[in-house]
Design an enzyme around this catalytic site. Structure first.
Site, mmCIF file in Angstrom:
data_model
loop_
_atom_site.group_PDB
_atom_site.id
_atom_site.type_symbol
_atom_site.label_atom_id
_atom_site.label_comp_id
_atom_site.label_asym_id
_atom_site.label_seq_id
_atom_site.Cartn_x
_atom_site.Cartn_y
_atom_site.Cartn_z
ATOM 1 N N LYS A 61 88.806 87.761 52.969
ATOM 2 C CA LYS A 61 88.129 88.239 51.761
ATOM 3 C C LYS A 61 86.751 88.747 52.160
ATOM 4 O O LYS A 61 85.948 87.996 52.715
ATOM 5 C CB LYS A 61 88.002 87.129 50.723
ATOM 6 C CG LYS A 61 87.443 87.625 49.401
ATOM 7 C CD LYS A 61 87.297 86.503 48.393
ATOM 8 C CE LYS A 61 86.891 87.059 47.044
ATOM 9 N NZ LYS A 61 85.633 87.850 47.108
ATOM 10 N N ASP A 87 83.048 90.321 51.327
ATOM 11 C CA ASP A 87 82.029 90.318 50.289
ATOM 12 C C ASP A 87 81.163 91.552 50.459
ATOM 13 O O ASP A 87 80.260 91.588 51.300
ATOM 14 C CB ASP A 87 81.186 89.049 50.413
ATOM 15 C CG ASP A 87 80.277 88.840 49.225
ATOM 16 O OD1 ASP A 87 80.442 89.560 48.224
ATOM 17 O OD2 ASP A 87 79.399 87.960 49.285
ATOM 18 N N GLU A 122 83.993 83.853 53.392
ATOM 19 C CA GLU A 122 84.075 83.549 51.965
ATOM 20 C C GLU A 122 85.451 83.035 51.562
ATOM 21 O O GLU A 122 85.575 82.207 50.660
ATOM 22 C CB GLU A 122 83.726 84.781 51.143
ATOM 23 C CG GLU A 122 83.661 84.505 49.657
ATOM 24 C CD GLU A 122 83.327 85.733 48.843
ATOM 25 O OE1 GLU A 122 83.270 85.622 47.618
ATOM 26 O OE2 GLU A 122 83.139 86.809 49.439
#
Length: 305
Positions: free
Chosen positions: A22, A24, A164
């Site tokens: 993931k 960011d 994350e």
């Protein structure tokens, strides 16, 4: 296509999902007409091409017209996405000179998810294979690693690398433009901290008599360092209880060193400890995406774990 918050799949169906890191950053759609140029648009549709001059050569690395979906990130020294590094780059569409200077100092990186508008009806596995074939790796863009059938291991690896979290994508899922789909599941690695409450700011409107957010700190070298504020996650009972305790602890002296630049702050004696969930910390040490979890009446400042 957007991911929905969720959880790891049952072990019996784990083979149906692929895991990606993931990232960011800032979501973009890149339009590559095939003439060497590139047009970058944000989720709102705004043209942000000028903000990222280091990505302009992407148009010359792809043969033929293409539309690609991805995330612009800024990486730290360990190769991890750092949103604080990206923030100064965002919104520089009208400042090409500054954008070029920051591109040299903190270059952005484009992580690509999808290739080709005409492939939206194809399965994720097919789309991803096509993407790796048509996009040549470049100095500022790449196709993320993907591993199928090992969701738990991928999440643990992300946690170990202080990332994350992960996004799980169904191998047989199609691409659904504009949809927050259950075929993409985002799972965050939430961290917790026992933070000392050093102040608060009033709420808005009818809640002006109650805390709208509390100001958090962490003891460090004998002083209380500011961690940021949190104003979400509590229920009505916790909110009322917190208000009563903050009223009792009211003080005229700011307990933070250095004092945070918070307008309208009300200070309190740093006696209360709260458990806060968050995703990562900024380079300045502030909590990112903090959410109230619970008041730790069983702890005193200095007992934090």
């Amino acid at each position: 296509m957007l991911a929905s918050p969720g959880f790891l799949p049952p072990a019996r169906s784990d083979h149906l999902w692929a895991a990606e890191t993931k990232y960011d950053g800032q979501r973009v759609i890149a339009y590559l007409p095939g003439d060497g140029s590139v047009l970058l648009r944000s989720r709102s549709g705004a043209d942000i091409t000028a903000a990222y001059p280091e990505l302009h050569s992407l148009g010359r690395s792809v043969e033929g017209p293409a539309i690609v979906d991805g995330e612009v990130v800024a990486l730290d020294e360990e190769g991890r996405p750092d949103f604080a590094r990206l923030q100064p780059r965002m919104g520089l569409v009208g400042s090409p000179v500054r954008a070029a200077r920051l591109a040299a100092q903190e270059p952005a990186h484009l992580v690509l998810f999808l290739d080709g508008q005409l492939l939206t009806g194809q399965a994720y596995s097919t789309r991803r294979h096509h993407l790796t074939q048509v996009v040549a790796p470049g100095p500022h863009w790449s196709v993320p690693a993907s591993v199928a059938g090992h969701s738990r291991r991928a999440l643990e690896l992300a946690r170990t690398r202080q990332l994350e979290g992960i996004v799980l994508k169904r191998l047989d899922s199609i691409y659904e433009p504009g949809t927050r789909s259950r075929a993409w599941i985002k799972i965050r690695n939430l961290r917790t901290v026992d933070a000392v409450i050093g102040g608060w700011v009033p709420g808005q409107g009818r809640l002006s008599a109650l805390p709208g957010a509390v100001l958090l700190g962490e003891p460090h070298d004998g002083v209380l360092r500011y961690l940021g504020s949190v104003g979400t996650g509590w229920n009505e009972h916790e909110h009322t209880q917190l208000n009563d305790l903050l009223t009792i602890a009211a003080d005229d002296v700011c307990p933070f060193s250095p004092p945070p630049p918070v307008r309208g702050a009300r200070w309190v004696l740093p006696r209360l400890v709260a458990e806060i969930r968050y995703t990562t910390r900024t380079r300045a040490g502030l909590l990112r995406q903090p959410v109230w979890h619970r008041l730790r009446l069983d702890l005193a400042p200095g007992d934090e774990s």
